[in-house]
Design a protein around this motif. Structure first.
Motif, PDB file in Angstrom:
ATOM      1  N   SER A 192      33.096  44.908  31.310  1.00 12.16           N
ATOM      2  CA  SER A 192      33.036  45.918  32.353  1.00 12.16           C
ATOM      3  C   SER A 192      32.847  47.333  31.807  1.00 12.16           C
ATOM      4  O   SER A 192      33.516  47.753  30.864  1.00 12.16           O
ATOM      5  N   THR A 193      31.946  48.072  32.427  1.00  9.31           N
ATOM      6  CA  THR A 193      31.877  49.507  32.204  1.00  9.31           C
ATOM      7  C   THR A 193      33.147  50.133  32.775  1.00  9.31           C
ATOM      8  O   THR A 193      33.725  49.615  33.731  1.00  9.31           O
ATOM      9  N   TYR A 194      33.575  51.247  32.201  1.00  8.73           N
ATOM     10  CA  TYR A 194      34.859  51.818  32.590  1.00  8.73           C
ATOM     11  C   TYR A 194      34.835  53.334  32.424  1.00  8.73           C
ATOM     12  O   TYR A 194      33.857  53.911  31.941  1.00  8.73           O
ATOM     13  N   GLY A 195      35.918  53.977  32.808  1.00  6.16           N
ATOM     14  CA  GLY A 195      36.050  55.419  32.661  1.00  6.16           C
ATOM     15  C   GLY A 195      36.580  56.051  33.923  1.00  6.16           C
ATOM     16  O   GLY A 195      35.871  56.138  34.928  1.00  6.16           O
ATOM     17  N   ALA A 196      37.847  56.457  33.899  1.00  5.86           N
ATOM     18  CA  ALA A 196      38.502  56.979  35.104  1.00  5.86           C
ATOM     19  C   ALA A 196      37.875  58.267  35.619  1.00  5.86           C
ATOM     20  O   ALA A 196      38.130  58.669  36.751  1.00  5.86           O
ATOM     21  N   SER A 197      37.024  58.909  34.828  1.00  5.08           N
ATOM     22  CA  SER A 197      36.372  60.132  35.288  1.00  5.08           C
ATOM     23  C   SER A 197      35.324  59.863  36.364  1.00  5.08           C
ATOM     24  O   SER A 197      34.973  60.758  37.127  1.00  5.08           O
ATOM     25  N   TRP A 198      34.842  58.593  36.434  1.00  2.18           N
ATOM     26  CA  TRP A 198      33.827  58.291  37.450  1.00  2.18           C
ATOM     27  C   TRP A 198      33.943  56.906  38.061  1.00  2.18           C
ATOM     28  O   TRP A 198      33.436  56.664  39.159  1.00  2.18           O
ATOM     29  N   VAL A 199      34.633  55.983  37.407  1.00  2.00           N
ATOM     30  CA  VAL A 199      34.849  54.654  37.983  1.00  2.00           C
ATOM     31  C   VAL A 199      36.091  54.733  38.867  1.00  2.00           C
ATOM     32  O   VAL A 199      37.162  55.119  38.409  1.00  2.00           O
ATOM     33  N   ASP A 200      35.937  54.379  40.128  1.00  3.02           N
ATOM     34  CA  ASP A 200      36.986  54.645  41.110  1.00  3.02           C
ATOM     35  C   ASP A 200      38.053  53.576  41.227  1.00  3.02           C
ATOM     36  O   ASP A 200      39.231  53.880  41.419  1.00  3.02           O
ATOM     37  N   ILE A 201      37.664  52.314  41.122  1.00  2.00           N
ATOM     38  CA  ILE A 201      38.583  51.235  41.468  1.00  2.00           C
ATOM     39  C   ILE A 201      38.153  49.969  40.749  1.00  2.00           C
ATOM     40  O   ILE A 201      37.052  49.901  40.197  1.00  2.00           O
ATOM     41  N   ALA A 202      39.020  48.959  40.728  1.00  2.00           N
ATOM     42  CA  ALA A 202      38.703  47.691  40.067  1.00  2.00           C
ATOM     43  C   ALA A 202      38.878  46.538  41.049  1.00  2.00           C
ATOM     44  O   ALA A 202      39.586  46.651  42.058  1.00  2.00           O
ATOM     45  N   ALA A 203      38.232  45.423  40.738  1.00  2.00           N
ATOM     46  CA  ALA A 203      38.360  44.202  41.534  1.00  2.00           C
ATOM     47  C   ALA A 203      37.972  43.020  40.655  1.00  2.00           C
ATOM     48  O   ALA A 203      37.256  43.187  39.658  1.00  2.00           O
ATOM     49  N   PRO A 204      38.433  41.807  40.998  1.00  2.00           N
ATOM     50  CA  PRO A 204      38.070  40.638  40.195  1.00  2.00           C
ATOM     51  C   PRO A 204      36.565  40.483  40.040  1.00  2.00           C
ATOM     52  O   PRO A 204      35.817  40.598  41.015  1.00  2.00           O
ATOM     53  N   GLY A 205      36.140  40.224  38.801  1.00  2.00           N
ATOM     54  CA  GLY A 205      34.721  40.050  38.525  1.00  2.00           C
ATOM     55  C   GLY A 205      34.443  38.997  37.475  1.00  2.00           C
ATOM     56  O   GLY A 205      33.319  38.878  36.994  1.00  2.00           O
ATOM     57  N   VAL A 206      35.458  38.221  37.102  1.00  2.00           N
ATOM     58  CA  VAL A 206      35.318  37.174  36.093  1.00  2.00           C
ATOM     59  C   VAL A 206      35.526  35.823  36.771  1.00  2.00           C
ATOM     60  O   VAL A 206      36.544  35.594  37.422  1.00  2.00           O
ATOM     61  N   ASN A 207      34.547  34.930  36.636  1.00  2.00           N
ATOM     62  CA  ASN A 207      34.631  33.589  37.220  1.00  2.00           C
ATOM     63  C   ASN A 207      34.947  33.636  38.719  1.00  2.00           C
ATOM     64  O   ASN A 207      35.861  32.973  39.206  1.00  2.00           O
ATOM     65  N   VAL A 208      34.163  34.438  39.424  1.00  2.00           N
ATOM     66  CA  VAL A 208      34.339  34.579  40.870  1.00  2.00           C
ATOM     67  C   VAL A 208      33.478  33.545  41.583  1.00  2.00           C
ATOM     68  O   VAL A 208      32.251  33.512  41.410  1.00  2.00           O
ATOM     69  N   TYR A 209      34.113  32.702  42.374  1.00  2.00           N
ATOM     70  CA  TYR A 209      33.404  31.629  43.077  1.00  2.00           C
ATOM     71  C   TYR A 209      32.713  32.154  44.325  1.00  2.00           C
ATOM     72  O   TYR A 209      33.285  32.903  45.096  1.00  2.00           O
ATOM     73  N   SER A 210      31.459  31.723  44.534  1.00  2.00           N
ATOM     74  CA  SER A 210      30.748  32.124  45.745  1.00  2.00           C
ATOM     75  C   SER A 210      29.520  31.249  45.961  1.00  2.00           C
ATOM     76  O   SER A 210      29.300  30.268  45.242  1.00  2.00           O
ATOM     77  N   THR A 211      28.753  31.624  46.937  1.00  2.00           N
ATOM     78  CA  THR A 211      27.576  30.871  47.356  1.00  2.00           C
ATOM     79  C   THR A 211      26.379  31.125  46.448  1.00  2.00           C
ATOM     80  O   THR A 211      26.238  32.199  45.849  1.00  2.00           O
ATOM     81  N   PHE A 212      25.497  30.134  46.372  1.00  2.00           N
ATOM     82  CA  PHE A 212      24.191  30.255  45.731  1.00  2.00           C
ATOM     83  C   PHE A 212      23.162  29.561  46.621  1.00  2.00           C
ATOM     84  O   PHE A 212      23.520  28.800  47.527  1.00  2.00           O
ATOM     85  N   PRO A 213      21.873  29.795  46.380  1.00  2.00           N
ATOM     86  CA  PRO A 213      20.853  29.069  47.139  1.00  2.00           C
ATOM     87  C   PRO A 213      20.934  27.559  46.905  1.00  2.00           C
ATOM     88  O   PRO A 213      21.404  27.102  45.858  1.00  2.00           O
ATOM     89  N   ASN A 214      20.461  26.813  47.881  1.00  2.00           N
ATOM     90  CA  ASN A 214      20.346  25.359  47.731  1.00  2.00           C
ATOM     91  C   ASN A 214      18.941  24.952  47.325  1.00  2.00           C
ATOM     92  O   ASN A 214      18.588  23.770  47.389  1.00  2.00           O
ATOM     93  N   HIS A 215      18.126  25.914  46.922  1.00  2.00           N
ATOM     94  CA  HIS A 215      16.803  25.627  46.371  1.00  2.00           C
ATOM     95  C   HIS A 215      16.759  26.192  44.948  1.00  2.00           C
ATOM     96  O   HIS A 215      17.641  26.969  44.562  1.00  2.00           O
ATOM     97  N   PRO A 216      15.771  25.819  44.144  1.00  2.00           N
ATOM     98  CA  PRO A 216      15.685  26.359  42.778  1.00  2.00           C
ATOM     99  C   PRO A 216      15.641  27.891  42.801  1.00  2.00           C
ATOM    100  O   PRO A 216      14.931  28.493  43.612  1.00  2.00           O
TER     101      PRO A 216
END
Length: 413
Positions: free
Chosen positions: A314-338
């Motif tokens: 993750s890019t970081y730096g409290a001078s401009w990065v405002d907030i954090a959230a989970p971003g490692v191994n996050v489960y979600s949808t993908f297309p059902n085609h190639p």
């Protein structure tokens, strides 16, 4: 099987990037109970008023046909009063008013630690990757937030590579599509946009797939990245204007580009129209600013893992990065085609994990959407303030990011 890491590039606009029930709660803690009230049932109704008055309480309202009373109690006195009333022979029982927590019957919900982290370990779809157990409650408390709102009526624009029309968990949530890329259609043949959109608003409790952080939200699918995952600042600016014109309350941009005056103008105009804008901070593992996240009127989002630690990429730096959230191994949808990301990584179609601040940004965008739904009369300024001010101050706050890791439940209260 390789894990998907949505990489950043500043040369052009590019992407960064058994059924389980709901929250396990601790009945001994007030966090799982409704504040300021208890339930009391009397053996002798005639004694109710006197017993309550002796304890400095007023007679409460009846609870349906149960014969029990809902009684208001002073802050900090709940446990003491329950114990005292329980010893009174006129009282059949006294108990806390427990929170009822939403449930979801989505197939892969147990793997969605970002929404509900019980310290679980899990595998990816193909069972070729095992994610080690994390830290309980290193999540955004989405399930708890759903007791207040699921975001019904809020439109979130996902400006990305499009949203697949063949994934039934997210396609029905798309209310409008537009193509601002060099691709010939608005279909998602890259895969990134479908993953991002699912994090925002995948249908919940439908027995398949995953649940979005804002499952009541709808999606405006603006395709600003072509089928290779590349776009332009002009296309992104057009997408922002389109999103505003079509009623977006939140715009998510899990993408990065070098600074552009045209893009900044589009961002500022969207902000002046009352829209909350959210963007990925990037995956550079450094403090280099990436746009549009670094613009003042955009919430820039860094990535954390299932232990609430900063993701190594993750890019970081409290001078401009405002907030954090989970971003490692996050489960979600993908297309059902190639699709390109799936082909490159030998991925199973439909659902899988993704890694990157691209995954973190839509979690914050969805939280902002939930906050819009629960705060009638709010402004984008107040919504941004509540999302940032209610974040959990995890390790790295003030150094890696200005505020903490986003907390959806606190944001909607």
């Amino acid at each position: 099987m390789k894990k998907l890491l949505i990489a950043s590039c500043a040369a052009a606009v590019m992407a960064f990037g058994a059924i389980n029930s709901a929250a396990i709660s601790n009945a001994a803690t007030d966090s799982s109970q409704v504040a300021g009230q208890i339930i009391v049932k009397f053996r002798d109704e005639g004694a109710a008023a006197g017993v309550l008055r002796q304890n400095g309480l007023s007679e409460g309202t009846g609870i349906g046909s149960t014969g029990a009373h809902l009684v208001k109690v002073p802050a900090g006195k709940k446990r003491q009063l329950i114990e005292g009333l329980s010893r009174n022979p006129a009282v059949e029982y006294a108990e806390p008013d427990e929170l009822v927590t939403a449930t979801t019957a989505d197939q892969y919900f147990p793997r969605q630690y970002a929404l509900q982290n019980n310290g679980q370990s899990f595998t990816n779809t193909a069972n070729t990757l095992t994610v080690a157990a994390g830290k309980a409650d290193a999540d955004v408390d989405a399930v708890e937030a759903w007791n207040v709102t699921t975001g019904s009526g809020i439109r979130v624009a996902v400006l990305d590579s499009g949203v697949a029309t063949d994934n039934p968990d997210i396609n029905p949530k798309v209310v409008l599509r537009a193509n601002f890329s060099s691709a010939t259609t608005s279909e998602d043949n890259y895969g990134h946009g479908t993953h991002v959109a699912g994090i925002v608003a995948a249908t919940s409790n439908n027995t398949v797939g995953v649940a979005g952080v804002c499952p009541g939200c709808t999606i405006l699918a603006g395709k600003v990245l072509n089928d290779s995952g590349v776009g332009s600042s002009s296309g992104l600016a057009k997408g922002i204007d389109w999103a505003v014109s079509n009623g977006a309350k939140v715009i998510n941009m899990s993408i990065g580009v070098q600074a552009s005056r045209t893009l900044e103008t589009a961002v500022n105009k969207a902000w002046s129209k009352g829209v909350v804008l959210v963007a990925a901070a990037g995956n550079g593992a450094n403090q280099t600013k990436i746009y549009p996240g670094a613009y003042p009127n955009v919430i820039a989002v860094a990535a954390t893992d299932n232990n609430d630690a900063k993701a190594s990429f993750s890019t970081y730096g409290a001078s401009w990065v405002d907030i954090a959230a989970p971003g490692v191994n996050v489960y979600s949808t993908f297309p059902n085609h190639p699709f390109v990301l799936g082909t490159q990584n030998g991925r199973s179609f439909g659902y899988d994990v993704g890694n990157g601040t691209s995954m973190s940004s839509p979690i914050v965008a969805a939280t902002a959407a939930l906050a819009w739904a629960s705060h009638p009369g709010a402004t984008n300024t107040s919504i941004r303030a509540v999302v940032e001010s209610t974040a959990d101050p995890i390790s790295g706050t003030g150094t890696y990011w200005a505020h903490g890791r986003v907390n959806a439940d606190k944001a909607v209260r």
